[in-house]
Design an enzyme around this catalytic site. Structure first.
Site, mmCIF file in Angstrom:
data_model
loop_
_atom_site.group_PDB
_atom_site.id
_atom_site.type_symbol
_atom_site.label_atom_id
_atom_site.label_comp_id
_atom_site.label_asym_id
_atom_site.label_seq_id
_atom_site.Cartn_x
_atom_site.Cartn_y
_atom_site.Cartn_z
ATOM 1 N N ASP A 9 31.573 11.303 33.300
ATOM 2 C CA ASP A 9 32.355 10.090 33.120
ATOM 3 C C ASP A 9 32.129 9.229 34.361
ATOM 4 O O ASP A 9 31.460 9.632 35.314
ATOM 5 C CB ASP A 9 33.847 10.450 32.905
HETATM 6 C C1 GLC Z 1 35.951 5.429 31.379
HETATM 7 C C2 GLC Z 1 36.460 6.425 30.385
HETATM 8 C C3 GLC Z 1 35.435 6.859 29.378
HETATM 9 C C4 GLC Z 1 34.467 5.718 29.111
HETATM 10 C C5 GLC Z 1 33.701 5.476 30.391
HETATM 11 C C6 GLC Z 1 32.691 4.337 30.248
HETATM 12 O O1 GLC Z 1 36.480 5.668 32.649
HETATM 13 O O2 GLC Z 1 37.083 7.598 30.879
HETATM 14 O O3 GLC Z 1 36.145 7.260 28.196
HETATM 15 O O4 GLC Z 1 33.590 6.088 28.057
HETATM 16 O O5 GLC Z 1 34.560 5.199 31.489
HETATM 17 O O6 GLC Z 1 33.366 3.124 30.055
#
Ligand code: GLC
Length: 693
Positions: free
Chosen positions: A260
């Protein structure tokens, strides 16, 4: 691909494992970066070695980024574009928690299909969806992105969403590769506080909380995203047991694994990696393939491979996975796959897509209260409309980053244009449209107070003085505690956030054009102090009502019961569960028996009913939940129609993990329940013979 690999330097290989936002390639793009990832510390050469992009805003933007990149990349390896397409792209559908309440597999699949087709016209190839995090935590803002508290419903809907996104091949235009998330158990963030500690046993994870991810994996999801939280004390991003043993070996997942946002460097903040180099080594060794919006792999691992401390074969294996994924997406043949202004303008927000968005919204509305059948209204009745959402255009919900907000209808406009509004003195009924705003749930939107809004409650109490029936429309991204308001209302519609067609769906439901059929995919507590409260709980040794007088599992200041149970939802029809029968009350080995329920619509209004099948295993090697959803049927009934609905019962439904993580089934009694809600069922006892010793 192997020949291409041979041509690549170590730095170019590492670059393929890095994902950054689009404006690093083209400086004048909107800078959406936040937090520590602002300064990645990459040179211009390194930027044009990276492998994938997070987020893109339009067909033109994608084409410009890809073109600029290919002009600067030595091997002309195309970028893969990924984004959060969670419940629609520009046509926004109900939030996943609302869609879950539809209990409609085909509907959820179609939502994903339409979302993919729209997103692809902007050149997006991968979506970070579905979110398989099961949650019993209404304080957690991201419960709106989940399919709720039940393992079986999560399995089914994550499976359907991946099938919808990926279609028959991710090479096809209009399909998206699915990256399910957040592996693992992010929905259990302690106290509902986002990014907080998660602590559960591997047993509990496999028995209950893995089911959403397993649905995505069984549907062939191409990617997995690791979660921010720790799992058994180690951040998922660098958790070798979670990735190598559980995800890959036990669950058989062979796709790409991405962190993430800045998750790799957060292993430092978690207090395990001491610096970027350790963060890179820990994550790479654990099995993480792609680093999202941090670049420790590029900056810290080159020396490790050049010196031979890390075998180059390991790097080649990871990079080959990325190159093959791009090939599977067809990007080497057409790096601009799908990106087209003409297609965008034809497909996005088409009347067909909007029509389906209305259907999805209608099937996601839950009728929680309807005293004296105040609803549906007739056009002769005049309404006084109040509440902060009455004129709100943004009922899309969180993670609808590309959805329109300004040109959405409002309930006020629709009612006003139909000459249905009047003063509170002259009205026949008061409609109060309250609840949360779209931005009160989603990522980093945890709340300690999920009671119905105090000032809205006071407004309703004031309106009560006019002695008119009050209909509450409650929009929210989470279960709201309605205990204090329900005594002042006659009807309550739980409308979640229904997306682009929210207002139209609410209007159609108020007037019975839509007969509400959705059921709650998550328990609504009576009090915050009950949280976590969920239907599939264990019996405990001292359930309330057992022979211990007051020494039982209860509260001295509240009942144990929720305000509304999992699976609850009323209808304008009147469904009666008349009888339950089984073809045989002993199941031997692999035999299958048929359980048949007789349901009648005792009303002159046609509508859907969601028949739910639960089981209870009263004697097992480990304590089993008092009820577990194992199947459901969404059945249409004409007025006064009676139907027999059948369920296949076999031993697969009875299997569970014992304490040693053996997946087993026992001889013995099983209780079957079928009903309109988890707490309103008919029951049938059976015996299973042929279990594991
Ligand atoms: C965010 C979220 C994740 C998302 C990623 C990209 O922090 O936790 O669900 O897909 O970043 O935006």
């Amino acid at each position: 691909m192997k020949n291409l690999l041979k041509e690549m330097t170590i730095e170019e290989k590492l670059g393929q494992l890095i994902q950054i936002p689009p404006f690093f390639y083209i400086k004048d793009l909107k800078d959406e970066l936040y937090g520590p990832a602002v300064e990645l510390g990459l040179s211009k050469e390194q930027i044009f070695m990276t492998g994938s992009v997070l987020g893109i805003g339009s067909p033109e933007e994608m084409i410009e980024v890809q073109k600029t990149y290919l002009e600067n990349n030595r091997h002309k390896i195309p970028l893969v574009f990924m984004a959060d397409i969670i419940h629609g792209y520009e046509t926004i559908f109900p939030i996943p928690l609302a869609l879950a309440g539809s209990f409609n597999k085909d509907l959820v699949k179609k939502v994903a299909e339409i979302s993919a087709k729209e997103a692809q016209t902007s050149g997006i190839h991968v979506t970070y969806s579905p979110m398989g995090d099961i949650s019993r935590e209404p304080r957690w803002g991201r419960i709106m992105e989940s399919f709720g508290e039940d393992p079986h419903l999560n399995y089914i809907l994550n499976y359907q969403m991946v099938k919808g996104y990926q279609g028959s091949s991710i090479k096809d235009e209009g399909s998206l590769a699915a990256s399910f998330k957040h592996f693992a158990a992010y929905g259990l963030s302690e106290a509902g506080r986002d990014y907080n500690t998660v602590d559960l046993s591997e047993y509990s994870f496999k028995q209950y909380f893995a089911q959403g991810y397993l649905g995505a994996i069984d549907a062939g999801a191409k990617m997995a995203m690791t979660s921010f939280n720790t799992f058994e004390g180690i951040p998922a991003t660098m958790n070798e047991k979670l990735i190598q043993k559980i995800l890959k070996k036990d669950f058989g997942f062979e796709g790409l694994i991405i962190s993430d946002y800045n998750g790799v460097r957060e292993t430092i903040t978690h207090g395990i990696s001491e610096n970027d180099k350790e963060a890179a080594l820990n994550s790479f060794k654990a099995g993480l393939d792609i680093e999202m919006v941090s670049a420790t792999y590029m900056k810290e691992l080159k020396e490790e491979f050049e010196s031979g401390r890390l075998p180059i074969e390991l790097l080649d294996e990871r990079v080959l996975k990325v190159l093959k994924f791009k090939e599977e997406l067809g990007l080497f043949d057409n790096p601009y796959k799908g990106a087209s202004r003409i297609k965008h303008d034809q497909i996005v927000l088409s009347s067909k897509n909007l029509e389906f968005a209305l259907k999805a919204a209608n099937e996601s509305i839950v009728l929680l209260q309807n005293n004296n059948n105040i609803l549906p209204l007739s056009k002769e009745q005049k309404i006084f409309l109040a509440g902060p959402n009455a004129n709100e255009t943004d009922l899309n919900g969180a993670w609808s980053w590309h959805g329109s907000r300004t040109n959405n209808e409002t309930l006020y406009n629709i009612l006003n244009n139909n000459d249905l509004l009047t003063s509170v003195e002259k009205c026949d009924v008061i409609v109060y449209f309250g609840g949360e705003k779209s931005n009160e749930s989603g990522e980093a939107k945890s709340k300690t107070n999920i009671n119905f809004n105090e000032s809205q409650l006071n407004e309703i109490i004031e309106l009560k003085k006019y002695n008119k029936p009050i209909i509450l429309i409650n929009s929210s991204g989470r279960p709201i505690i309605l205990t204090n308001v329900i005594k002042h209302t006659d009807s309550i519609l739980q409308t979640w956030f229904l997306g682009t067609k929210s207002a139209e769906a609410i209007y159609q439901t108020l007037y019975g054009i839509n007969n509400p059929s959705a059921k709650l995919p998550v328990t609504f507590p009576q009090k915050i102090g009950q949280i976590p409260i969920y239907y599939n709980h264990l019996p405990t040794g001292r359930p309330k009502g057992s022979l211990y007088n007051e020494y039982v599992s209860y509260y001295i200041d509240s009942s144990n019961e929720p305000l509304f149970n999992f699976g609850f939802g009323l209808s304008y029809s009147n469904f009666k569960y008349l009888s339950l029968s089984i073809s045989k009350d002993i199941i031997k080995g692999d035999e299958e028996v048929i359980l048949t329920v007789n349901v009648k619509n005792e009303s002159n209004r046609a509508g859907y009913e969601i028949d739910q099948l639960y089981i209870y295993d009263p004697f097992a090697k480990i304590s089993r939940p008092v009820k577990e959803l194992k199947d459901f049927r969404k059945v249409w009934f004409e007025e006064n129609e009676e139907k027999k609905i059948s369920f296949k019962i076999n031993k697969e439904m009875f299997k569970y993990y014992d304490q040693n993580l053996n997946y087993r089934v026992d001889d013995g009694q099983i209780i079957l329940y079928v009903g309109t809600s988890s707490n309103k069922t008919l029951e049938q006892k059976i015996i299973f013979v042929g279990g594991d010793k």
